[in-house]
Design a protein around this motif. Structure first.
Motif: not given
Length: 539
Positions: A9-29
């Motif tokens: 589930x986490x990977x699916x959420x992460x994949x969907x969120x990353x598609x809407x954000x600048x590259x690397x934004x989730x890692x920076x957060x």
């Protein structure tokens, strides 16, 4: 709600969120959240700063104290989170040493960017090694070795590194999940694996079940969830959640002035073979103090004349007692005689509220006909449905509650204890579906499962409960709630929560975790029930 998400589930959420954000934004957060959590830990451990210091900017105070932080950055994206955190901490003026494991293959673009940011900061880089861990005077270690994707046990030099960290006296902050721990099951990855023991874990996007059951509670420590500002619309409906008051508190009612002992139900505890008379007595005392109107102790043979410590209990021979006039709790000290098996068959056939524990579970495991009878009992219950997210709140009194520990569950499932513990949630769900009962799989992070698949992990309790008789107390508590009209599902949730909360309260007051006895739980449970009943009265 306190949802728990599996790794898929986490990977699916992460994949969907990353598609809407600048590259690397989730890692920076994630890096910013980790650095903030690290600074909170450092500040809480540091001496209180002088009057000239201002809050919330604690970096100058930490800098003057010459705080040293060790960051373990593994080869994957969990290591990238750690590198981002290292850069933020170094920019805040904190002395940061990074033990870095270079990726064997091409790293992700976001991890490469995190590495560059950390390399451009004042953080000092060293190769991963156990001696580097052992020789430093660290105030905090940040674990970013492996995240939720670890598929094989930690070995070689990294195993030695984890062993070295586990010997350190300072706080350890794990990122997402302690390295070596399965985020879904709470088991240590691999039969001979090792996991890092963190004092704190900051987990990203959503909470994980493995942090709250099995080995997870020992390795994750205090868990904080950083949602990383994920759009809530991207979060799926969780199949798991943490137990909490909202799931059951409305069923714990304040007493009416017009009530009487008949209003609050009868409990009959069936057990107490020769040499095991104390087990049903403990269970019956718990039922009485948890509010049951009348409590009987039904012995398979040679009944005690009375319980001198609790004369309110009525001690009788089980033979001849009408099982239909009480909520039954069968199993504590019951034994494995033919008489015991006959009593279990009668209890299952009674169709009233039923709790099955201890020796009755072992008899059930060895008697397929009794298993079929129990499953048939629950399957014909026609429960009323309530919303527990999209879940069922079994109202049918014919649905039994089973309270196995891992060995008893293993016998019922025909598995080894290791197999049960390898995935406690799956074991509890399988057993609940097979026997059409609410199943309470006891242990660290008790798992409560319903026949329809609903599953809850309980966060209360501590090692004080690892002593003889505490399971008997839980049985009596749950039976008392059933007798007072609480449906099986919320009764199981409430009983497990209250049982653990009583142990937590006693441990906090110095009664345990070492040396607490099962009997000491009973007055603490009574106090907890009354507190919740008063809350409902106020509402």
């Amino acid at each position: 709600m306190k949802p728990l998400y599996r790794s898929a589930d986490i990977r699916a959420i992460e994949h969907a969120a990353a598609a809407e954000l600048p590259e690397g934004e989730l890692m920076r957060r994630a890096g910013r959240a980790a650095a903030a959590a690290a600074q909170r830990l450092l500040s809480s451990a540091a001496p209180h700063p002088g009057p000239a210091d201002t809050f919330p900017d604690r970096a100058p105070a930490l800098q003057r104290l010459q705080v040293r932080v060790l960051v373990l950055a593994g080869p994957g994206n969990n290591g990238g989170d750690a590198l981002e955190a290292a850069a933020h901490l170094a920019d805040a003026g904190i002395s940061v040493t990074v033990l870095h494991s270079r990726p064997g293959n091409a790293q992700s673009p976001e991890r490469a960017a995190a590495w560059r940011r950390a390399a451009d900061s004042s953080a000092r880089f060293e190769e991963l090694s156990a001696p580097a861990v052992q020789t430093g005077d660290w105030q905090l270690v940040i674990d970013g070795l492996f995240g939720i994707g670890l598929a094989r046990p930690i070995g070689g030099a990294l195993r030695a590194l984890v062993e070295a960290v586990n010997q350190l006296p300072c706080p350890v902050l794990a990122l997402d999940v302690p390295s070596g721990l399965d985020a879904d099951t709470g088991a240590i990855v691999g039969p001979d694996g090792i996991a890092l023991r963190a004092s704190h874990t900051i987990t990203f996007i959503g909470d994980k079940p493995g942090l709250h059951t099995n080995e997870g509670r020992d390795h994750a420590g205090i868990v904080e969830v950083a949602h990383l500002d994920i759009d809530p619309a991207l979060l799926p409906t969780a199949e798991l959640q943490l137990n909490r008051l909202e799931l059951f508190a409305r069923h714990l009612h304040a007493r009416r002035h017009s009530g009487h002992k008949g209003t609050y139900g009868n409990v009959a505890v069936i057990g107490g073979a020769t040499g095991m008379r104390g087990a049903p007595i403990l269970s019956a005392r718990a039922a009485l103090h948890a509010g049951a109107g009348r409590v009987y102790v039904l012995f398979p043979e040679d009944p005690l004349p009375a319980d001198s410590g609790q004369p309110e209990l009525m001690c009788r021979l089980a033979e001849g007692y009408d099982f239909g006039q009480a909520t039954l709790a069968i199993g504590p000290g019951l034994g494995d005689s033919a008489t015991a098996a006959d009593l279990l068959a009668r209890a299952i056939a009674s169709q009233g509220p039923l709790l099955v524990d201890a020796d009755a579970l072992n008899l059930l495991a060895h008697t397929p006909a009794l298993q079929r009878a129990l499953a048939s009992r629950g399957a014909t219950a026609e429960p009323t449905q309530h919303a527990l997210q999209a879940a069922r709140l079994l109202d049918a009194s014919a649905t039994a509650v089973l309270t196995p520990h891992p060995l008893e569950a293993a016998r019922l499932l025909g598995l080894s204890v290791a197999a049960v513990q390898a995935d406690r949630v799956a074991a509890a769900r399988t057993l609940a579906a097979r026997l059409q009962a609410v199943v309470v799989l006891k242990g660290s992070g008790t798992v409560i499962a319903a026949p329809g698949g609903d599953c809850v992990i309980n966060p209360t309790g501590n090692p004080a409960l690892a002593t003889a008789g505490t399971g008997d107390v839980l049985s009596g508590l749950c039976a008392a709630l059933l007798a007072q009209g609480c449906p099986p599902w919320p009764a199981a949730l409430a009983a497990v929560w209250l049982h653990g909360a009583a142990a937590d309260e006693l441990a906090a007051s110095g009664v345990g975790p070492i040396g607490m006895t099962a009997g000491e739980l009973i007055p603490a449970i009574r106090a907890g029930i009354n507190r919740l009943a008063r809350l409902n009265l106020v509402r």
